[in-house]
Enzyme design. Structure first.
Site, short mmCIF file in Angstrom:
data_model
loop_
_atom_site.label_atom_id
_atom_site.label_comp_id
_atom_site.label_asym_id
_atom_site.label_seq_id
_atom_site.Cartn_x
_atom_site.Cartn_y
_atom_site.Cartn_z
N ASP A 277 13.68 -25.66 28.81
CA ASP A 277 13.44 -26.75 29.76
C ASP A 277 14.57 -26.72 30.79
O ASP A 277 15.31 -25.74 30.86
CB ASP A 277 13.28 -28.10 29.04
CG ASP A 277 14.57 -28.57 28.38
OD1 ASP A 277 15.63 -27.93 28.59
OD2 ASP A 277 14.53 -29.58 27.65
N ASP B 168 19.91 -25.00 26.98
CA ASP B 168 19.52 -24.81 25.58
C ASP B 168 19.08 -26.11 24.90
O ASP B 168 19.38 -26.35 23.73
CB ASP B 168 20.68 -24.15 24.80
CG ASP B 168 21.07 -22.81 25.39
OD1 ASP B 168 20.17 -22.06 25.80
OD2 ASP B 168 22.28 -22.51 25.46
N HIS C 175 18.44 -18.04 21.16
CA HIS C 175 19.83 -18.48 21.31
C HIS C 175 20.57 -18.22 20.00
O HIS C 175 20.06 -18.55 18.92
CB HIS C 175 19.84 -19.99 21.64
CG HIS C 175 21.23 -20.51 21.83
ND1 HIS C 175 21.96 -20.29 22.98
CD2 HIS C 175 22.04 -21.21 21.00
CE1 HIS C 175 23.15 -20.85 22.85
NE2 HIS C 175 23.23 -21.41 21.66
C1 GRF Z 1 21.38 -12.58 21.83
O1 GRF Z 1 22.12 -12.88 20.68
C2 GRF Z 1 20.83 -13.83 22.48
O2 GRF Z 1 20.53 -14.84 21.58
C3 GRF Z 1 21.97 -14.25 23.36
O3 GRF Z 1 22.50 -13.06 23.86
C4 GRF Z 1 22.25 -12.02 22.94
C5 GRF Z 1 21.56 -10.94 23.69
O4 GRF Z 1 21.57 -9.75 22.98
N1 GRF Z 1 21.52 -15.18 24.37
P1 GRF Z 1 20.69 -8.51 23.41
O5 GRF Z 1 20.91 -8.27 24.91
O6 GRF Z 1 19.25 -8.81 23.10
O7 GRF Z 1 21.21 -7.37 22.61
#
Ligand code: GRF
Length: 208
Positions: A149, A153, A117
């Site tokens: 979970d 988040d 995240h």
């Molecule tokens: C990442 O920053 C992830 O944390 C968020 O969305 C982004 C996805 O990037 N949930 P990618 O598709 O891996 O380039």
């Protein structure tokens, strides 16, 4: 000193779920090219077709599948079908790497799911974490690797890395700098979970 070769049988199979550009997936694909990393990506699943993440998987010779919410009667039916599609590949655990759907009980009761995240949870949960951190005037943010979970988040945190917010930062620029620390953090913790195992007990996640 040389690292002993790991045979395919010794590698832990994982399914990676994506919804977009798949740069986190690419970091995992690159890491998994080294047998000593101990991970085999047995499939990549998505909730939409035609995304770069699926192209990255195909280019690496990894089986892919698409399971779209709108092709199912309701969320429960989608959850059951997603669990079935994941289960076809018998992974030890699942990684949500930019997967933009909330997972349901059929998936979450069968596998530990690691998620990355782009914020320092519990701050800025949800789909617009980078934008929300900027709007709040945060002077630093970062990323979190955690176990999913049933909440948004809210699952137990495994690791975090911080990134300063710079004057004049745009959402895109800040997200790019977050991804630069997010990729190695995700690679490290997925590798550790694969090689050492991961347990979730009483809402706490641990890798021995
Ligand atoms: C990442 O920053 C992830 O944390 C968020 O969305 C982004 C996805 O990037 N949930 P990618 O598709 O891996 O380039």
């Amino acid at each position: 000193m040389t690292t002993p070769e790991r045979s395919t049988a010794e590698r832990t199979g994982i399914v990676v779920l994506v919804s977009g550009s798949g740069t986190n997936l690419q970091a995992l694909i690159d890491a998994a090219a080294d047998p000593a990393y101990g991970v085999r990506i047995v499939a990549v699943g998505a909730d939409r077709a035609g995304i770069t993440g699926l192209h990255r998987a195909a280019a690496a010779g990894i089986p892919t599948f698409v399971c779209r919410v709108q092709d199912h009667e309701d969320r429960a039916a989608w959850d059951a079908e997603l669990a079935r599609r994941i289960g076809d590949h018998e992974p030890a655990f699942v990684v949500s790497a930019g997967f933009m759907k909330l997972l349901g009980p059929q998936v979450l009761s069968r596998w530990v799911v690691l998620n990355t995240h782009p914020a320092l949870l519990p701050l800025f949960p949800g789909a617009h974490a980078v934008r929300d951190a900027l709007a709040a005037g945060a002077t630093e943010t970062g990323c979190t690797v955690h176990v999913v979970d049933s909440g948004v988040d809210t699952g137990p945190v495994l690791a975090q890395a911080t990134v300063p917010v710079l004057e004049g930062d745009t959402e895109e620029a800040l997200h790019e700098r977050i991804k630069a620390v997010e990729h190695p953090l995700l690679v490290e913790y997925v590798g550790r979970a694969a090689r050492e195992g991961i347990t979730v007990t009483d809402g706490k996640a641990s890798i021995p």
